[in-house]
Design a protein around this motif. Structure first.
Motif, short mmCIF file in Angstrom:
data_model
loop_
_atom_site.label_atom_id
_atom_site.label_comp_id
_atom_site.label_asym_id
_atom_site.label_seq_id
_atom_site.Cartn_x
_atom_site.Cartn_y
_atom_site.Cartn_z
N SER A 198 25.09 -5.11 18.21
CA SER A 198 24.03 -4.62 18.82
C SER A 198 23.96 -3.92 19.99
O SER A 198 23.01 -2.90 20.31
CB SER A 198 22.84 -5.54 18.34
N GLU A 199 24.48 -4.45 20.91
CA GLU A 199 24.55 -3.87 22.18
C GLU A 199 25.42 -2.43 22.67
O GLU A 199 25.12 -1.70 23.34
CB GLU A 199 24.90 -4.96 23.30
N SER A 211 29.54 -15.04 23.00
CA SER A 211 28.24 -15.90 22.85
C SER A 211 28.51 -17.50 23.29
O SER A 211 29.86 -17.77 23.17
CB SER A 211 28.15 -15.73 21.21
N SER A 238 27.43 -4.35 28.90
CA SER A 238 26.15 -4.52 28.81
C SER A 238 25.64 -6.06 28.98
O SER A 238 26.22 -6.82 29.68
CB SER A 238 25.76 -4.29 27.27
N ASP A 239 24.48 -6.33 28.46
CA ASP A 239 24.05 -7.90 28.87
C ASP A 239 25.07 -9.09 27.97
O ASP A 239 25.26 -9.99 28.84
CB ASP A 239 22.69 -8.18 28.24
N ARG A 240 25.40 -8.85 27.11
CA ARG A 240 26.45 -9.93 26.50
C ARG A 240 27.61 -9.30 25.94
O ARG A 240 28.37 -10.24 25.22
CB ARG A 240 25.33 -10.75 25.31
N ASP A 269 21.82 -15.55 22.77
CA ASP A 269 22.24 -14.46 21.89
C ASP A 269 21.00 -13.90 21.84
O ASP A 269 19.86 -13.86 22.22
CB ASP A 269 22.78 -15.08 20.76
N ARG A 270 21.43 -12.42 21.26
CA ARG A 270 20.19 -11.46 21.24
C ARG A 270 18.94 -11.88 20.12
O ARG A 270 17.82 -11.67 20.44
CB ARG A 270 20.70 -10.20 20.64
N ASP A 271 19.58 -12.88 19.26
CA ASP A 271 18.52 -13.36 18.17
C ASP A 271 17.86 -14.63 18.86
O ASP A 271 17.11 -15.35 18.07
CB ASP A 271 19.38 -13.71 16.87
N ASN A 294 26.16 -9.80 18.93
CA ASN A 294 25.86 -9.26 19.96
C ASN A 294 26.74 -7.72 20.48
O ASN A 294 25.91 -6.87 21.10
CB ASN A 294 26.12 -10.26 21.34
#
Length: 182
Positions: A124-125, A111, A16-18, A178-180, A121
């Protein structure tokens, strides 16, 4: 997807992205093992590998290559508990052994900020353990990006060269937050 001939292990990777997922199929009934190698790639300046429990590992590596001090934190989740863990003398390599398993999935979050960010990450991903679902989601994302450009070529070989170059242009720069948002 690749077959490691010497060990008769099938390996599939997706991302995924991260975060990413490994899928290992062990085609022999021997004890299965994997090696986590923090030295592989560039010059290692500092590192940490922490066994949180039998299905969770976290740590970081600080290296020198394109950046003088590149930080990469990671969080690993294993679909199966390992039976034994052994570090090499300088703790940069970790061997995990599993008793007679057919397959193993590993989810990895990364991260530039912290192991907590890597965990968040990853969770959530890739909240699931379905490798084929992640692969399909990733293929859909790539197809969307690569479909932004339509070209007509004289041969399938020219089309493959073009789309491979387009794919490479999307690899860097990469997402480094990060996603946040940290």
């Amino acid at each position: 997807k690749v077959l490691l001939d010497d060990y008769n292990i099938e390996v599939e990777l997706s991302a995924s992205d991260r975060s990413g997922m490994h899928h290992y199929r062990f085609n022999t009934r021997d004890t299965a093992a994997i090696i986590i190698d923090l030295e592989h790639r560039d010059q290692l300046l500092d590192h940490s590998l922490k066994l949180v429990d039998e299905q969770h590992i976290e740590g970081y590596r600080i290296s020198k290559a394109w950046a003088q001090k590149q930080f990469l934190y990671f969080d690993l989740a294993l679909s199966q508990p390992y039976q034994s863990a052994q570090f090499n003398s300088d703790t940069t390599k970790l061997i995990l052994r599993f008793n007679a398993i057919d397959e193993l999935l590993i989810k990895t979050g990364v991260s530039a900020v912290s192991t907590e960010g890597a965990l968040a990450n990853r969770e959530s991903e890739i909240p699931h353990w379905d490798f084929h679902q992640l692969k399909a989601e990733t293929e859909e994302k790539w197809n969307k990006e690569l479909a932004k450009i339509r070209v007509e070529m004289n041969s399938a070989e020219e089309e493959q060269i073009f789309y491979t170059a387009a794919y490479h242009s999307y690899l860097n720069p990469n997402i480094f937050k990060d996603r946040d948002g940290k």
